[in-house]
Design a protein around this motif. Structure first.
Motif, PDB file in Angstrom:
ATOM      1  N   VAL A   1       0.859  -1.189   0.000  1.00 57.66           N
ATOM      2  CA  VAL A   1       0.000   0.000   0.000  1.00 57.66           C
ATOM      3  C   VAL A   1       0.886   1.226   0.000  1.00 57.66           C
ATOM      4  CG1 VAL A   1      -1.777   1.309   1.210  1.00 57.66           C
ATOM      5  CG2 VAL A   1      -1.757  -1.187   1.364  1.00 57.66           C
ATOM      6  N   GLN A   2       0.707   2.107  -0.978  1.00 55.84           N
ATOM      7  CA  GLN A   2       1.391   3.399  -0.930  1.00 55.84           C
ATOM      8  C   GLN A   2       0.330   4.496  -0.913  1.00 55.84           C
ATOM      9  OE1 GLN A   2       4.878   4.058  -3.375  1.00 55.84           O
ATOM     10  NE2 GLN A   2       5.572   1.945  -3.106  1.00 55.84           N
ATOM     11  N   CYS A   3      -0.099   4.994  -2.041  1.00 56.72           N
ATOM     12  CA  CYS A   3      -1.096   6.070  -1.988  1.00 56.72           C
ATOM     13  C   CYS A   3      -2.446   5.534  -1.554  1.00 56.72           C
ATOM     14  CB  CYS A   3      -1.181   6.817  -3.312  1.00 56.72           C
ATOM     15  SG  CYS A   3      -2.215   6.036  -4.582  1.00 56.72           S
ATOM     16  N   GLY A   4      -2.694   4.267  -1.806  1.00 56.89           N
ATOM     17  CA  GLY A   4      -3.924   3.637  -1.340  1.00 56.89           C
ATOM     18  C   GLY A   4      -5.112   3.753  -2.266  1.00 56.89           C
TER      19      GLY A   4
ATOM     20  N   ARG B   1       3.529   1.414   7.868  1.00 59.92           N
ATOM     21  CA  ARG B   1       3.110   2.782   7.596  1.00 59.92           C
ATOM     22  C   ARG B   1       1.864   3.144   8.399  1.00 59.92           C
ATOM     23  NH1 ARG B   1       3.215   4.174   1.922  1.00 59.92           N
ATOM     24  NH2 ARG B   1       1.989   5.974   2.563  1.00 59.92           N
TER      25      ARG B   1
ATOM     26  N   LYS C   1      -6.280   2.840   4.869  1.00 61.26           N
ATOM     27  CA  LYS C   1      -6.395   2.684   3.422  1.00 61.26           C
ATOM     28  C   LYS C   1      -6.968   1.319   3.053  1.00 61.26           C
ATOM     29  CE  LYS C   1      -2.962   6.151   2.201  1.00 61.26           C
ATOM     30  NZ  LYS C   1      -1.565   6.494   1.872  1.00 61.26           N
TER      31      LYS C   1
ATOM     32  N   VAL D   1      -3.937  11.759  -1.013  1.00 58.25           N
ATOM     33  CA  VAL D   1      -3.756  11.942  -2.452  1.00 58.25           C
ATOM     34  C   VAL D   1      -3.525  10.577  -3.098  1.00 58.25           C
ATOM     35  CG1 VAL D   1      -2.333  12.989  -4.243  1.00 58.25           C
ATOM     36  CG2 VAL D   1      -2.728  14.194  -2.106  1.00 58.25           C
TER      37      VAL D   1
ATOM     38  N   ILE E   1       2.053  11.375  -0.347  1.00 59.56           N
ATOM     39  CA  ILE E   1       1.413  11.056  -1.624  1.00 59.56           C
ATOM     40  C   ILE E   1       1.573   9.569  -1.930  1.00 59.56           C
ATOM     41  CG2 ILE E   1       1.596  13.367  -2.587  1.00 59.56           C
ATOM     42  CD1 ILE E   1       4.119  12.537  -4.072  1.00 59.56           C
ATOM     43  N   GLY E   2       1.901   8.822  -0.897  1.00 58.16           N
ATOM     44  CA  GLY E   2       2.097   7.388  -1.043  1.00 58.16           C
ATOM     45  C   GLY E   2       3.512   6.993  -0.677  1.00 58.16           C
TER      46      GLY E   2
END
Lengths: 159, 796, 297
Positions: free
Chosen positions: A99-102, B27, B33, B262, B497-498
């Motif tokens: 998961v990064q920006c989601g 994270r 998310k 974002v 932004i991720g």
């Protein structure tokens, strides 16, 4: 143009909604039911950010009319966790840093859950194929594929 | 300048690093998310009063606006406002103010906003847009930057000389050149005769787009006092506040920008683009909020794109492989407005030697106006475009003197103490280490048989460097507040932004304060009314710059707490510490938890009163040492804050029957100074590699006479799960940055910079053909093989 | 070019008649402003792009058997409303008509295949349609219901141009039917796109072969080409050549040349005519070789 009165189940809950013909399932979920976990990335069936399960099958909700969902059983990302316990695919994607920006994540999770439901022991190619319609721009996919592999293993161990 | 020792607590060896620095903590926003609870801009609810905007856009790449008739649109039931450029004379721009909010006298690209509508539904707004009548007088267009730079080209910005511009940008009024950056180092003309080998190549790098999975969204509200509230997809809430305030002629304090999660930025959500349109429309809806969404199609050509580039390289080395001279001519296809893109021209200029020690360099880097979509910041900020050609030339030069390309780079790669292309002295860097480790990991020099008789296998390597490209005084600030229960709230202005900036902010605060990571929260969403100032989330600068501010704020809070306890215990601060959320005395072995003391203070003995009060730490960071550069030579003491260097290597297979290039595996090694969160650093390296690979194999905005032929996912393809190799190795090298928090510097962009060149070099290794500029589609590779006689075109 | 795509779908009325005759009559009465709806994956995109402006979408997915999938001694009948995923999941299809399943698997993504239908793919009549080649070479016949009742038409001749077919107002394709295949037949579909999977085809090549003692070579092959002509195309000259000449690498090569000569691709945003012609040659060779390997296993 007339509205259609539809009833359906969303994440286990009975819902009734009045929808115009041209409203997509995606719009209905987001704008009528305030289930904003499912995302609009292209509205053209290409990016997969809008993926939900309808009657157990993964589908782009931007490519389904709400009126076609009369009587359907819909599951969105909000319906994956049960009683606060994350679905194995959710936990695995966190564990693997997938998961990064989601933004692609809800669609990815639904596609993954639908895959494991129909194929509990997928090969790497099965996973790639199941997720090829879910675009991600941040992660590069590898960690997501590994997460699905882990979730499959975990599920197998639990059963 | 912040020294590493200042971040250490006393009685600890200077080399030890406090947890959780260096820990791969989960994270902080992951759970939100994965359960779909994280709110992105389009998820915010505004109630039944929300209006919807749509924009009337130019169908011409270049035209005068003769007449706009909005009467039919205004008459449509449900329409609440229709605006045109007539109402908004202000100009906006980050480095050069060359852009109106809505076009006033002319349009300069297909998609240029001409009018805006607010209505009770998006569908009605869309209908209203179609009822707006615009009469245009088409003008000759400019679709090539080299042509655009000549005197034959129509001048797209006749008022260029009147635009406000920052003092490190050099426009040429009366032309389409909005910036001309020069490097004149040493004597290139004299050096060619010393060269044993010279390579000269040109590359035409196509436009591409960032393709964030979340398209741009902005919701704007302007109340009766003229105060603006803007919610939107933003990497840069403070820059947006500033630029919009300037464009509207109001105070920054009367603009509030709120930036939720974002869904990917990669630069396209930096600066200001469509947000100004929403604000302008909202200024006419009497306080009702207005939402503007870009369709995916609009995202491809009306949001920022990555500018195209025509690059001419000439470079030479001596018989021992030492680089002697480089001559570069870059023409950047900046698009209709280059308010942001002018700095890409500069950044590529001051880095135009590539990551090498080159004594003689001559560079002319031009930013040219064209009637193309607006070029803006994209991951790498000119470096991917430049390295694509430069790193292929390096390979060619190595082969010309029959030297191994890795060895060639080893000899020439930049090292600490080198005098760089701008005259700056290079700081310590681990580029050589990156080169050696990447080469080893890809088994450089070892040939493996292809997987089938109709395939050819090859390996390629490319090095890179990049400095954060920003104003010389771009700054960060942070706040650290403690709560009743000892938890810590960190406030920053840098957007996640991720890449994970909220997580490392929490890690840094925890480490500098002395509390467990679980005690730390990051205040979100960013809100310019409450969050501390951050220049922008770009340039891979947050870990370093925002990190310094967070560490400083946490140390400030720590100092306040220790002063309080020292007074209460009548001890010396030097004997006190905060460990795991407890203040401890090394002398008396007293200990007290942060719970309760951080707000309420401590009571004096015998009920004689209280000391202390709410602990609020503050910190900021701004580099003080960046100097200007001579306009003629590009020379100056300190062009940039620092460089992150790295190397990528790939192994590919080319299908001789179809030309399809498959990337079998990839390796990246980058010097990040100090990996605050190693897994997240690796995730950046992987993600950038795949994004780079995607641009190498699939991506180009196909522009024909200014009209985009592939404005959708149907024909703008990006990498999918079916295209990525599972074997992507990420190697962290750590040569500390002297003024980075715990030695850290950024890496967010860098993993996308050398990828195209590495793949091009690998294709050459596989089939012995230079296929030119990307994308290296199957078709391009196959036809190149046919034309080179490597495979037979079928006869008849 | 989709540069004028709207944010959402335009206004229209969703209509779900109770019977096929009601549906055909409604479509005929509203000719020019009504369209049958199966999966919608082509319709919704075109409507949002402003290319189609139908006032009515008539859902025919569950009308008088259009949701049925039947595979028995009489052959395979796939109703108009049957999704491609359902076709792939059906064991009898994978067993007896594996080429059809292979073609379906190549389409888009799993999510789109939950909605997309073979009948929809056929009626959309795109020269790039992934399942069209398989339907052609397997001898599929369309069952059509119009205002005057049922009729059956062969697929050859159904496609008249890009996006155009021979259906008349009121017509609804209710199913595609395949007769049982010759014993020991085999087929291959090779799709060349930009991505490894998914994507529209730059060239799509379907080959199908079976032993036939009425052919001089002892075998009959069918070759269908996608994305290289205004319609999906059968390579007749190549097919005839293979009926006359013994199957081996040389005859496959010659057949591939004939197939390449027979197609008329264009330059478009996806690819060039030159590359497509060359790839028809390459893919035909490969598809024939792979089919031959399956036949002679």
């Amino acid at each position: 143009m007339a509205l259609h009165h539809i009833t359906l189940t969303v994440n286990g809950e009975f819902e009734q909604v009045d929808v115009p013909s041209q409203m997509t399932l995606l719009q209905m979920l987001r704008d009528k039911l305030a289930l904003t976990g499912t995302k609009n990335g292209c509205n053209a069936g290409e990016c997969g950010a809008c993926t939900v399960m309808v009657d157990g099958e993964a589908v782009n909700s931007c490519m389904v009319l709400a009126v076609e969902c009369q009587g359907a059983n819909v599951v969105t990302v909000e319906g994956l966790a049960k009683d606060g316990v994350l679905d194995p695919v959710q936990q695995a994607i966190i564990n693997h840093g997938g998961v990064q920006c989601g933004f692609c994540t809800p669609g990815m999770l639904i596609s993954a859950r639908a895959l494991l439901n129909r194929n509990p022991e997928p090969s790497e190619d099965d996973i790639r194929a199941a997720l090829v319609g879910n675009l991600c721009r941040c992660t590069g996919y590898v960690r997501i594929i590994e997460a699905v592999q882990e979730a499959a293993k975990r599920q197998k161990a639990l059963n | 300048m912040i020294r590493m020792e200042e971040t250490m607590t006393p009685n600890q060896p200077a080399t030890s690093v406090p947890h959780p620095i260096g820990d791969s903590v989960t994270r902080v926003d992951a759970k939100e998310k994965v359960i779909g609870a994280a709110l992105f801009s389009d998820d915010l609810q505004f109630g039944p009063g929300l209006l919807y905007a749509r924009i009337k856009r130019s169908p011409h790449p270049h035209a005068l606006i003769k007449r706009i008739d909005t009467s039919k649109a205004q008459a449509l039931p449900g329409v609440k406002a229709v605006v045109t450029g007539e109402s908004f004379p202000g100009m906006t721009g980050l480095y050069l103010q060359d852009r109106h909010i809505f076009c006033r006298d002319r349009v300069r690209y297909v998609g240029d906003p001409v009018a805006g509508v607010a209505a009770v539904s998006e569908a009605i707004a869309e209908q209203a847009v179609e009822l707006i009548e615009v009469e245009y007088e088409p003008l000759q267009g400019v679709f090539d930057p080299e042509f655009g730079a000549t005197s034959e080209a129509p001048v797209l910005h006749p008022d260029l000389g009147k635009y406000k511009v920052q003092n490190f940008i050099f426009p040429k009024p009366g032309t389409n050149i909005s910036n001309h950056f020069r490097i004149r180092k040493g004597d290139v003309d004299a050096a060619w005769s010393q060269c044993a080998a010279i390579v000269e190549h040109s590359y035409r790098i196509p436009h591409i787009q960032h393709v964030p999975i979340e398209p741009h969204v902005a919701v704007a509200k302007v109340d009766e006092n003229g105060k603006v509230t803007l919610w939107g997809t933003s990497q840069s809430p403070f820059a947006q506040r500033n630029l919009i305030a300037i464009a509207l002629g109001i105070s920054q304090s009367d603009v509030e920008v709120i930036a939720p999660y974002v869904g990917g930025g990669f630069g396209c959500k930096a600066g200001v683009s469509m947000e100004a349109l929403a604000v302008a429309v909202a200024s006419k809806t009497k306080g009702k909020p207005v939402k503007l969404r870009l369709t995916r199609e609009e995202e491809f050509y009306t949001a920022f794109v990555r500018q195209g580039m025509v690059a001419h390289f000439k470079m030479g080395c001596d018989a021992q492989g030492r680089l002697l001279a480089m001559q570069n001519r870059f023409y950047w296809d900046g698009g209709a407005y280059t308010e942001y893109g002018v700095n890409i021209t500069r950044a590529s200029g001051y880095s135009s030697s590539g990551p090498y020690d080159v004594p003689n360099v001559k560079t002319d880097s031009f930013c040219v106006y064209t009637n193309h979509p607006v070029g803006g910041p994209m991951r790498g900020f000119g470096m991917p475009e430049m390295h694509t050609g430069l790193e292929q030339c390096i390979d060619e030069l190595a082969l010309a003197i029959e030297m191994d390309p890795v060895q060639f780079r080893r000899i020439n790669c930049v090292q600490g103490g080198d005098t760089l292309v701008t005259g700056m002295t290079m700081h310590p860097t681990g580029l050589s280490e990156c080169l050696d480790k990447a080469a080893k990991a890809i088994d450089w020099g070892r040939k493996v048989a292809p997987s089938a008789p109709n395939k050819r296998r090859g390996k390629g390597i490319a090095a890179m460097w990049k400095a954060p490209a920003m104003s010389p005084n771009a700054s960060s600030s942070a706040k650290v507040a403690l709560n009743e229960d000892g938890t810590v709230t960190v406030s920053v202005g840098g957007q996640d932004i991720g890449q994970g900036s909220f997580t490392i902010a929490a890690q840094m605060a925890a480490a500098a304060l002395g509390v467990p990571i679980d005690w730390v929260r990051v205040a979100t969403p960013l809100d310019t009314n409450y969050s501390p100032y951050e220049w922008q989330t770009v340039a891979s600068r947050l870990t370093w710059s925002m990190g310094n501010a967070v560490a400083a704020a946490a140390r400030d809070a720590r100092q306040q707490i220790l002063e309080l306890v020292a007074k209460a215990w009548n001890e010396k601060i030097e004997d006190l510490d905060i460990v795991d959320g407890n203040v401890i005395s090394y002398k008396s072995e007293e200990t007290i938890s942060l719970k309760n003391i951080a707000i309420y203070g401590l009571p004096l003995p015998n009920d004689q009163g209280w000391i202390g009060g709410p602990v609020l730490g503050r910190g900021n960071f701004m580099p003080t040492y960046v100097t200007g550069l001579n306009a003629e030579t590009g020379q100056g003491p300190r062009a940039v804050v620092h460089y992150t260097t790295g190397v990528q290597a790939v192994e590919v297979e080319v299908d001789l029957d179809t030309g399809k290039v498959q990337v079998l595996r990839g390796v990246g090694a980058f010097d990040v100074g100090k990996a605050i969160n190693p897994e997240m650093v690796k995730a950046q390296m992987e993600g950038g590699f795949v994004q780079g690979m995607s641009t190498a194999l699939f991506e180009s905005l196909q522009l024909k006479e200014g009209v985009l032929q592939n404005p959708s996912f149907v024909d703008y393809r990006i990498a999918t799960t079916s295209d990525v190799p599972m074997d992507i190795q990420s190697i962290i090298v750590e040569v500390p940055q002297d003024d980075g928090p715990w030695g850290a510097r950024g890496v967010g962009e860098h993993s996308m910079v050398p990828t195209v060149a590495a793949i091009a070099n690998a294709i050459y290794d596989a089939i012995g053909i230079r296929v030119g500029a990307p994308p290296y589609s199957a078709e391009k590779v196959y036809l190149a093989m046919v034309d080179a006689g490597l495979v037979k075109e079928m006869e008849g | 070019m989709t540069i004028n795509a709207h944010p959402e779908l335009p206004d229209f009325d969703y209509v779900r008649p109770a019977t096929l005759m009601e549906a055909s009559q409604f479509l005929a009465q509203h000719a020019g402003e009504a369209r049958p709806l199966c999966g919608g994956t082509d319709i919704f995109v075109r409507m949002r792009d402003g290319l189609w402006h139908d006032r009515y979408l008539v859902d025919v997915k569950k009308l008088d058997g259009t949701a049925n999938l039947a595979c028995d001694a009489a052959g395979l009948t796939i109703g108009a409303g049957v999704s491609m995923n359902r076709v792939i999941a059906e064991a009898a299809v994978r067993q007896n008509y594996p080429l059809l399943a292979e073609a379906c698997c190549s389409v888009a993504s799993h999510q789109l295949r939950t909605r997309a239908t073979i009948v929809g793919n056929l009626c959309n009549a795109s020269p790039a349609g992934d399942t069209i080649g398989a339907c052609l070479v397997l001898g599929g016949r369309l069952r059509v219901h119009g205002t005057d009742g049922f009729r059956e038409i062969p697929l050859e001749g159904f496609f008249t141009g890009p996006g155009k077919n021979t259906l008349r107002p009121g017509d609804i394709v209710t199913a595609i039917h395949f007769a049982p295949l010759p014993a020991h037949s085999a087929g291959t579909y090779i799709k060349l796109g930009r991505n490894t999977w998914s994507d529209l085809s730059i060239v799509g090549l379907t080959a199908f072969g079976y032993p036939d003692e009425t052919a001089a070579s002892g075998y009959r092959f069918k070759i269908a080409m996608a994305s290289v002509a205004p319609t999906p195309l059968l390579a007749h000259k190549a097919q005839d050549f293979l009926a006359e000449n013994p199957p081996n690498l040389q005859s496959f090569d010659q057949a591939a040349r004939l197939a390449s000569a027979a197609c008329s691709p264009i330059d478009d945003v996806r690819s060039s005519a030159r590359y497509r012609k060359l790839m028809v040659y390459q893919l035909t060779k490969k598809a024939l070789q792979q089919t031959w390997e399956k036949l002679t296993r």
